[in-house]
Design a protein around this motif. Sequence first.
Motif, mmCIF file in Angstrom:
data_model
loop_
_atom_site.group_PDB
_atom_site.id
_atom_site.type_symbol
_atom_site.label_atom_id
_atom_site.label_comp_id
_atom_site.label_asym_id
_atom_site.label_seq_id
_atom_site.Cartn_x
_atom_site.Cartn_y
_atom_site.Cartn_z
ATOM 1 N N LEU A 4 -4.736 8.219 17.651
ATOM 2 C CA LEU A 4 -5.290 9.016 18.949
ATOM 3 C C LEU A 4 -6.632 8.497 19.259
ATOM 4 C CD1 LEU A 4 -4.556 12.680 18.005
ATOM 5 C CD2 LEU A 4 -3.384 11.311 19.371
ATOM 6 N N VAL A 7 -7.356 8.557 23.099
ATOM 7 C CA VAL A 7 -6.097 9.400 23.748
ATOM 8 C C VAL A 7 -6.570 11.008 23.911
ATOM 9 C CG1 VAL A 7 -3.824 10.866 23.291
ATOM 10 C CG2 VAL A 7 -4.232 8.375 22.588
ATOM 11 N N THR A 8 -6.419 11.493 25.255
ATOM 12 C CA THR A 8 -6.692 12.899 25.612
ATOM 13 C C THR A 8 -5.422 13.498 25.772
ATOM 14 O OG1 THR A 8 -8.573 12.022 26.816
ATOM 15 C CG2 THR A 8 -7.810 14.230 27.431
ATOM 16 N N VAL A 9 -5.237 14.492 25.033
ATOM 17 C CA VAL A 9 -3.981 15.498 25.015
ATOM 18 C C VAL A 9 -4.109 16.553 26.213
ATOM 19 C CG1 VAL A 9 -2.296 16.976 23.758
ATOM 20 C CG2 VAL A 9 -3.529 15.043 22.565
ATOM 21 N N ILE A 14 -0.110 12.953 27.304
ATOM 22 C CA ILE A 14 -1.351 12.237 27.087
ATOM 23 C C ILE A 14 -2.049 11.391 27.880
ATOM 24 C CG2 ILE A 14 -0.927 12.541 24.673
ATOM 25 C CD1 ILE A 14 -0.179 9.448 24.541
ATOM 26 N N HIS A 15 -3.211 11.282 27.773
ATOM 27 C CA HIS A 15 -3.870 10.029 29.023
ATOM 28 C C HIS A 15 -4.626 9.144 28.112
ATOM 29 C CE1 HIS A 15 -7.084 8.419 31.482
ATOM 30 N NE2 HIS A 15 -6.260 8.416 32.373
ATOM 31 N N LEU A 159 2.627 16.861 19.174
ATOM 32 C CA LEU A 159 2.696 15.656 18.953
ATOM 33 C C LEU A 159 2.575 15.384 17.558
ATOM 34 C CD1 LEU A 159 0.927 16.038 21.685
ATOM 35 C CD2 LEU A 159 0.082 13.569 21.201
ATOM 36 N N THR A 161 1.614 11.967 14.851
ATOM 37 C CA THR A 161 0.857 10.807 14.965
ATOM 38 C C THR A 161 0.660 10.601 13.481
ATOM 39 O OG1 THR A 161 -1.519 12.084 14.567
ATOM 40 C CG2 THR A 161 -0.576 11.566 16.787
ATOM 41 N N LEU A 174 5.664 12.006 21.404
ATOM 42 C CA LEU A 174 5.422 12.776 22.298
ATOM 43 C C LEU A 174 6.470 13.837 22.023
ATOM 44 C CD1 LEU A 174 4.217 10.745 25.311
ATOM 45 C CD2 LEU A 174 2.717 11.985 23.607
ATOM 46 N N ARG A 210 -1.544 21.209 21.624
ATOM 47 C CA ARG A 210 -2.295 21.652 22.749
ATOM 48 C C ARG A 210 -2.035 23.001 23.157
ATOM 49 N NH1 ARG A 210 -6.959 20.531 25.209
ATOM 50 N NH2 ARG A 210 -7.058 21.148 27.394
ATOM 51 N N THR A 217 -7.395 21.475 21.901
ATOM 52 C CA THR A 217 -6.229 20.612 21.276
ATOM 53 C C THR A 217 -6.441 20.787 19.577
ATOM 54 O OG1 THR A 217 -6.356 18.944 22.921
ATOM 55 C CG2 THR A 217 -5.678 18.430 20.902
#
Length: 230
Positions: A4, A7-9, A14-15, A159, A161, A174, A210, A217
């Motif tokens: 992560l 990573v922004t959730v 995600i971004h 998610l 991970t 995802l 989220r 998150t």
Amino acid sequence: MSALSGVTVRDLAIHVNGVLVVSDLHVGRGAASNVELPVGEGDDMVERFDALCAEFEPEEVVIAGDLLHSFESVPGPVRETLAGLNEAARNVGARIVVTPGNHDTLLEAVWSGPTEAEYRIGDTVICHGHVEPQSDAERYIVGHDHPTIEIEGRRRPCLLTGDGVYRGGNLVMLPSFNKLVQGVCINEMSAGDFMSPLVTDADALAPTVRDSDAGETLSFPPLGEFRHRL
């Protein structure tokens, strides 16, 4: 780099590194249901996608497979939804790239934009995850299995991970971006229960949820440490 890292959730997306990633939109799923006005598709999906584009103003949007739902036909509302997604991306100057999934057999009939079997962002490779990727990477971002987790009797998309869990690389799986897709409950799943060949050790995967209502998150320990609490 952890799974992560950077990573922004948000929502069910995600971004990362200027790129917005969503997976398993299954556009047209509503036409296959008995729900007259399905929540999660059509205007609802476009509005959520538009909000994500407006928040992050990504350079690119990558759809990690299964943009479409049906293998046999393209229901009428599909083109309208795709047009709305394209407009939302275009409004912030982003282009959409699709990494086709196993459901995208009719993609060429409705999609004229770029497609890539595997899309690389630096040390990260994005693909659908229904087959093993050809590229080596430090991190793989996939969809395909639609993970959800049940906590206190409520199922939530999540998610999954793990660090170093696939060919020495990190993995991010995802959930489906389509709220109409029920998903699979991962609480008791072993690696053999997942459809994606990138999952080799389910116990090593940590759920992330989220909570959009609370704006939080929530990250949980790997399933091998956490199952007994669920």
